[in-house]
Design a protein around this motif. Sequence first.
Motif, mmCIF file in Angstrom:
data_model
loop_
_atom_site.group_PDB
_atom_site.id
_atom_site.type_symbol
_atom_site.label_atom_id
_atom_site.label_comp_id
_atom_site.label_asym_id
_atom_site.label_seq_id
_atom_site.Cartn_x
_atom_site.Cartn_y
_atom_site.Cartn_z
ATOM 1 N N ALA A 1 0.818 -1.218 0.000
ATOM 2 C CA ALA A 1 0.000 0.000 0.000
ATOM 3 C C ALA A 1 0.852 1.269 0.000
ATOM 4 O O ALA A 1 0.579 2.200 -0.757
ATOM 5 C CB ALA A 1 -0.958 -0.006 1.198
ATOM 6 N N LYS B 1 1.020 4.043 -3.008
ATOM 7 C CA LYS B 1 0.537 5.399 -2.732
ATOM 8 C C LYS B 1 1.588 6.445 -3.091
ATOM 9 O O LYS B 1 1.290 7.432 -3.767
ATOM 10 C CB LYS B 1 0.145 5.529 -1.261
ATOM 11 N N GLY C 1 -2.266 -1.529 -4.651
ATOM 12 C CA GLY C 1 -1.903 -1.414 -3.244
ATOM 13 C C GLY C 1 -3.088 -1.384 -2.292
ATOM 14 O O GLY C 1 -2.921 -1.125 -1.107
ATOM 15 N N HIS C 2 -4.291 -1.676 -2.796
ATOM 16 C CA HIS C 2 -5.471 -1.722 -1.924
ATOM 17 C C HIS C 2 -6.471 -2.708 -2.517
ATOM 18 O O HIS C 2 -6.307 -3.202 -3.628
ATOM 19 C CB HIS C 2 -6.093 -0.325 -1.773
#
Length: 168
Positions: free
Chosen positions: A107, A111, A119-120
């Motif tokens: 994550a 980001k 990443g999510h």
Amino acid sequence: FSSDKISKISLVLPLKIYSFNFVNSLQWAIGLELFLLIKDPWRIYLTTDHPNGAAFTAYPKLIKLLMDRPFRNNEFAKINKHAQKSSILSNLKREYNLYDIAILTRAGPAKVLGLKNTGHLGVNANANITVYSEIEDKEKMFENPYMVIKDGEIVVKNGKIQKVLNGK
């Protein structure tokens, strides 16, 4: 070089770390100290050159060092004795949890790189997922994921390649 050009230069330094060497031992300890002293996992990232020249194949051991204090202290006891005296690593009690590792390895880097769909696990995410069978030995756990999903397709399951996808 002017300073603006230097900031754009990347160096690749193939390092062989020797635990008996003071400088190598101190580099190893400082990398771990940084991870353990920075409280917010969103502000530090596990990348292929951190800590101090480690390859991505070393991730499982690095993760175990971050998650398992007794293991970390045992490894610390093996390094150069003078480096041990210059380090606070053995005094650091923090242990990362799985949530911290997910931020540190997935994550957070996504980001900071501005990757909105990576990443999510939210809506419109790319469905790039690694599934691990939880076991006590985190090094073994992270060495062999149960399943790897890329763009919603299973590419590895039980250590066997299921599908080969071309990269983008």
